[in-house]
Design a protein around this motif. Structure first.
Motif, PDB file in Angstrom:
ATOM      1  N   VAL A 225       0.459  -0.935  -0.560  1.00 27.22           N
ATOM      2  CA  VAL A 225       0.235   0.168  -0.057  1.00 27.22           C
ATOM      3  C   VAL A 225       0.778   1.302  -0.576  1.00 27.22           C
ATOM      4  N   TRP A 226       0.490   1.951  -0.745  1.00 26.64           N
ATOM      5  CA  TRP A 226       1.332   3.592  -1.165  1.00 26.64           C
ATOM      6  C   TRP A 226       0.848   4.212  -0.054  1.00 26.64           C
ATOM      7  N   SER A 227       2.254   5.491   0.358  1.00 22.48           N
ATOM      8  CA  SER A 227       1.463   6.458   1.878  1.00 22.48           C
ATOM      9  C   SER A 227       2.749   7.864   0.997  1.00 22.48           C
ATOM     10  N   ALA A 228       1.987   8.884   1.490  1.00 28.73           N
ATOM     11  CA  ALA A 228       3.015   9.733   1.395  1.00 28.73           C
ATOM     12  C   ALA A 228       2.282  10.782   2.049  1.00 28.73           C
ATOM     13  N   GLY A 229       2.716  12.070   2.285  1.00 26.97           N
ATOM     14  CA  GLY A 229       2.047  13.110   2.807  1.00 26.97           C
ATOM     15  C   GLY A 229       1.146  14.561   2.459  1.00 26.97           C
ATOM     16  N   ARG A 230       0.464  14.952   3.317  1.00 24.63           N
ATOM     17  CA  ARG A 230       0.134  16.458   2.065  1.00 24.63           C
ATOM     18  C   ARG A 230       0.864  16.649   1.530  1.00 24.63           C
ATOM     19  N   GLY A 231      -0.012  16.738   0.116  1.00 24.76           N
ATOM     20  CA  GLY A 231       0.163  17.468  -1.453  1.00 24.76           C
ATOM     21  C   GLY A 231       0.912  16.542  -1.749  1.00 24.76           C
ATOM     22  N   GLU A 232       1.624  15.667  -1.269  1.00 21.58           N
ATOM     23  CA  GLU A 232       3.041  14.607  -2.341  1.00 21.58           C
ATOM     24  C   GLU A 232       2.137  13.491  -3.071  1.00 21.58           C
ATOM     25  N   PRO A 234       0.721  13.648  -6.129  1.00 27.10           N
ATOM     26  CA  PRO A 234       1.628  13.320  -7.187  1.00 27.10           C
ATOM     27  C   PRO A 234       3.143  12.034  -7.029  1.00 27.10           C
ATOM     28  N   LEU A 235       3.475  12.350  -5.901  1.00 30.30           N
ATOM     29  CA  LEU A 235       4.799  10.802  -6.376  1.00 30.30           C
ATOM     30  C   LEU A 235       4.232  10.038  -5.915  1.00 30.30           C
ATOM     31  N   VAL A 236       3.109   9.870  -5.746  1.00 28.20           N
ATOM     32  CA  VAL A 236       2.420   7.350  -5.757  1.00 28.20           C
ATOM     33  C   VAL A 236       1.815   7.741  -7.031  1.00 28.20           C
ATOM     34  N   ARG A 237       0.768   8.794  -7.399  1.00 19.75           N
ATOM     35  CA  ARG A 237       1.229   8.451  -8.587  1.00 19.75           C
ATOM     36  C   ARG A 237       1.642   7.871 -10.316  1.00 19.75           C
ATOM     37  N   ALA A 238       2.779   9.278  -9.798  1.00 17.71           N
ATOM     38  CA  ALA A 238       4.114   8.249 -10.942  1.00 17.71           C
ATOM     39  C   ALA A 238       4.510   7.085 -10.541  1.00 17.71           C
ATOM     40  N   CYS A 239       4.374   6.244  -9.258  1.00 19.31           N
ATOM     41  CA  CYS A 239       4.085   5.107  -8.428  1.00 19.31           C
ATOM     42  C   CYS A 239       3.555   3.660  -9.081  1.00 19.31           C
ATOM     43  N   ASP A 240       2.445   4.371  -9.149  1.00 19.63           N
ATOM     44  CA  ASP A 240       1.331   3.970  -9.165  1.00 19.63           C
ATOM     45  C   ASP A 240       0.126   4.899 -10.309  1.00 19.63           C
ATOM     46  N   PRO A 241       1.047   4.897 -11.875  1.00 19.95           N
ATOM     47  CA  PRO A 241      -0.272   5.608 -12.657  1.00 19.95           C
ATOM     48  C   PRO A 241      -1.575   5.276 -12.915  1.00 19.95           C
ATOM     49  N   GLU A 242      -1.798   3.934 -12.904  1.00 23.83           N
ATOM     50  CA  GLU A 242      -3.313   4.209 -12.561  1.00 23.83           C
ATOM     51  C   GLU A 242      -4.700   3.150 -11.984  1.00 23.83           C
ATOM     52  N   GLY A 243      -3.090   3.573 -10.592  1.00 27.30           N
ATOM     53  CA  GLY A 243      -3.976   3.634  -9.298  1.00 27.30           C
ATOM     54  C   GLY A 243      -5.039   2.054  -8.734  1.00 27.30           C
ATOM     55  N   GLU A 244      -3.722   1.120  -9.483  1.00 27.24           N
ATOM     56  CA  GLU A 244      -3.829  -0.454  -9.101  1.00 27.24           C
ATOM     57  C   GLU A 244      -4.486  -0.510  -7.087  1.00 27.24           C
ATOM     58  N   ARG A 245      -2.810   0.335  -6.658  1.00 25.23           N
ATOM     59  CA  ARG A 245      -3.157  -0.572  -5.327  1.00 25.23           C
ATOM     60  C   ARG A 245      -3.698   0.777  -4.219  1.00 25.23           C
ATOM     61  N   ARG A 246      -3.962   0.269  -3.554  1.00 20.68           N
ATOM     62  CA  ARG A 246      -4.231   0.791  -2.256  1.00 20.68           C
ATOM     63  C   ARG A 246      -3.580   1.970  -2.171  1.00 20.68           C
ATOM     64  N   SER A 247      -3.760   3.507  -2.178  1.00 20.63           N
ATOM     65  CA  SER A 247      -3.237   4.861  -1.552  1.00 20.63           C
ATOM     66  C   SER A 247      -3.955   5.200   0.048  1.00 20.63           C
ATOM     67  N   TYR A 248      -2.617   5.835   0.756  1.00 27.05           N
ATOM     68  CA  TYR A 248      -2.974   6.700   2.275  1.00 27.05           C
ATOM     69  C   TYR A 248      -2.339   7.780   1.617  1.00 27.05           C
ATOM     70  N   ALA A 249      -1.675   8.210   1.178  1.00 25.06           N
ATOM     71  CA  ALA A 249      -1.218   9.889   0.865  1.00 25.06           C
ATOM     72  C   ALA A 249      -2.467  11.057   0.865  1.00 25.06           C
ATOM     73  N   MET A 257      -1.521   7.162  10.869  1.00 25.62           N
ATOM     74  CA  MET A 257      -0.439   6.824  10.852  1.00 25.62           C
ATOM     75  C   MET A 257       0.348   5.771  11.231  1.00 25.62           C
ATOM     76  N   ARG A 258       0.310   5.977  12.300  1.00 25.20           N
ATOM     77  CA  ARG A 258       1.466   4.772  13.513  1.00 25.20           C
ATOM     78  C   ARG A 258       0.327   4.132  13.700  1.00 25.20           C
ATOM     79  N   THR A 259      -0.767   3.873  14.263  1.00 24.10           N
ATOM     80  CA  THR A 259      -1.848   2.717  14.194  1.00 24.10           C
ATOM     81  C   THR A 259      -2.034   1.889  12.626  1.00 24.10           C
ATOM     82  N   LEU A 260      -1.715   2.893  11.318  1.00 21.70           N
ATOM     83  CA  LEU A 260      -0.601   1.774  10.319  1.00 21.70           C
ATOM     84  C   LEU A 260       0.104   1.292   9.916  1.00 21.70           C
TER      85      LEU A 260
END
Length: 376
Positions: A225-232, A234-249, A257-260
Motif C-alpha cells: 500500500v502506498w503512503s505519502a504526506g499531504r500534497g505528495e 503526485p509521487l504516488v501517482r508516478a509510482c502507480d499511474p493506473e491506481g492499481e494499489r491502495r493509497s493513503y497519501a 499513521m502509527r495505527t497503520l
C-alpha cells in the motif's frame, strides 16, 4: 495580528522573562522533581529524543518530565510514553503554554540552543545543551555545555548522553502504546507500507524502482500500500499511474499513521520522519539513505532490538559535509544541500532494487518485537 508580529512578540517575551530570571539558575539539582526537554524539532528528530526521555524516566521515576512538542507531532504523545508529558506549542504563536508552566529544576536542549532561552524563560534552574552552537548568544542561558562524541554514534544515543549516567534500556514498543485515533479503513490481510514521500526531493527514489519493489512484495503474498504526506499525491501517482494499489497519501494524521504501522508487516521508506515512527511502532522496516547518514539517524544502541535494515551506498563522494545542528563534527558525513545546489539525487539513484529486496528479506526474517518476547 500577523504571524510574523506574533513570533516577534513571543521572542521578546521569552527573552525578557529569561533575563529577569537568570539569577535563580545556578546549581545542578541533586534530585530534580520537574524536568523539561526544550526543542522545536521535526518529527524524526523529535522521536529520536525518546532515548533521552527513557533515560530520564529510569533515573528520576518520580519526576514530572515535560517535553515541548510541535503541534503536528503532539498527538503521538497522548499515551504519555515513558511518562513524558507533551507541552504542545508552535513558533508561530505566542508562548503562553510555555510560560504558564511552574518552574523546572532541570532542562535539556537537544537541538538548536535558541531554545535554551525558552527553558530559561520557563524558569529552569539548570540548563544542559550541546556545545558548539552558533551564534554564541544562543548558548548564554546554558549552565552546562556537553561536547558531541569523538566517535560515530546515532543522534538519539548522543542526546541521551546529555543526561549523566548509564545508557537507557533498549527500546520496546510496549513502552509506547498507540493512543486513540479517528477511524479509517485498514487493509484486510497482511500488508506493507511503501512511504514514498520525504522532506526533500533529494530523498526521492525513482518511481519505476518503487513499482518494482511493490511487485516483489506482492509476490511474497503481502499487499503493498502506498503512503505519502499531504500534497505528495503526485509521487504516488508516478509510482502507480493506473491506481492499481491502495493509497493513503495525504489522508492520515500521525496517530492514524502509527495505527497503520502497528498493523503493517513491513515498511519501506526513505530516511524521513515516518521511518522513525515505524521504529517506534516496532514495524519491520527498511530505510533508503541518500543524502543522510545511516549512522546518525539509524537505530543505534537504543533501538538495537527493532527489526530494521538500512540500504545505502557508503561512502558516497558528495556525502561529505561535516555539520550537524550547526556544529562542525569531524566524523560526520552527510549532505544537507538544497535542490538548487544539487538538481538530482545521484545518491538515491545509486540504490538498486536488488539491494532493497535483499534488505526486505533480511528484515522479514527477524523476530517481530510486537509479537515475540522482545517486547518488555
Amino acid at each position: 495580528m500577523s504571524a510574523r508580529r506574533s513570533r516577534l512578540g513571543g521572542r521578546i517575551e521569552v527573552a525578557a522573562r529569561a533575563l529577569a530570571d537568570r539569577h535563580a539558575r545556578r546549581a545542578p539539582p541533586a534530585d530534580p522533581r520537574r524536568i523539561l526537554i526544550a526543542h522545536h524539532l521535526l518529527l524524526g528528530d523529535t522521536l529520536m529524543v525518546t532515548a533521552l526521555v527513557a533515560k530520564l524516566s529510569e533515573r528520576h521515576p518520580a519526576a514530572d518530565i515535560a517535553m515541548m512538542v510541535p503541534h503536528a507531532s503532539a498527538g503521538l504523545y497522548a499515551a504519555r510514553p515513558y511518562g513524558v508529558r507533551a507541552i504542545e506549542w508552535d513558533t508561530s504563536a505566542t508562548p503562553r503554554a510555555l510560560l504558564g508552566e511552574a518552574p523546572f529544576d532541570l532542562a535539556f536542549v537537544p537541538g538548536d540552543n535558541r531554545y535554551a532561552w525558552h527553558a530559561a524563560a520557563m524558569r529552569a534552574r539548570w540548563i544542559v545543551a550541546f556545545a558548539g552552537d552558533r551564534p554564541a548568544n544562543k548558548n548564554w542561558p546554558v549552565d552546562r555545555l556537553v561536547a558531541y562524541p569523538d566517535e560515530p554514534a546515532a543522534w538519539g544515543d548522543m542526546v541521551a548522553a546529555l543526561a549523566e549516567g548509564p545508557a537507557p534500556a533498549p527500546y520496546s514498543p510496549s513502552r509506547w502504546p498507540a493512543g486513540r485515533t479517528a477511524p479509517f479503513d485498514l487493509p484486510g490481510g497482511r500488508f506493507a507500507v511503501l512511504h514514498v514521500g520525504a522532506s526533500t526531493p533529494l530523498k526521492h527514489w525513482a518511481p519505476d524502482r518503487w513499482r518494482a519493489i511493490a511487485e516483489r512484495i506482492a509476490a511474497r503474498g503481502i499487499e503493498p500500500v502506498w503512503s505519502a504526506g499531504r500534497g505528495e499525491d503526485p509521487l504516488v501517482r508516478a509510482c502507480d499511474p493506473e491506481g492499481e494499489r491502495r493509497s493513503y497519501a495525504g489522508t492520515l494524521d500521525l496517530p492514524q499513521m502509527r495505527t497503520l504501522l502497528d498493523r503493517a508487516a513491513l515498511m519501506v521508506s526513505p530516511d524521513t520522519g515516518i521511518a522513525h515512527l515505524a521504529r517506534i511502532a516496532g514495524t519491520p522496516s527498511v530505510t533508503l539513505y541518500g543524502p543522510g547518514s545511516a549512522t546518525i539517524t539509524g537505530a543505534g544502541r537504543f533501538y538495537a532490538d527493532m527489526p530494521w535494515r538500512a540500504v545505502t551506498v557508503d561512502p558516497f563522494p558528495c556525502r561529505d559535509q561535516t555539520v550537524l545542528f550547526r556544529r562542525e563534527i569531524a566524523w560526520v558525513r552527510r549532505c544537507g544541500r538544497s535542490s538548487a545546489e544539487c538538481p538530482h539525487p545521484r545518491c538515491m539513484d545509486a540504490i538498486g532494487v536488488d539491494a532493497v529486496a535483499a534488505a526486505i528479506g533480511d528484515v522479514l526474517a527477524l523476530p517481530d518485537p510486537r509479537t515475540t518476547g522482545a517486547a518488555r
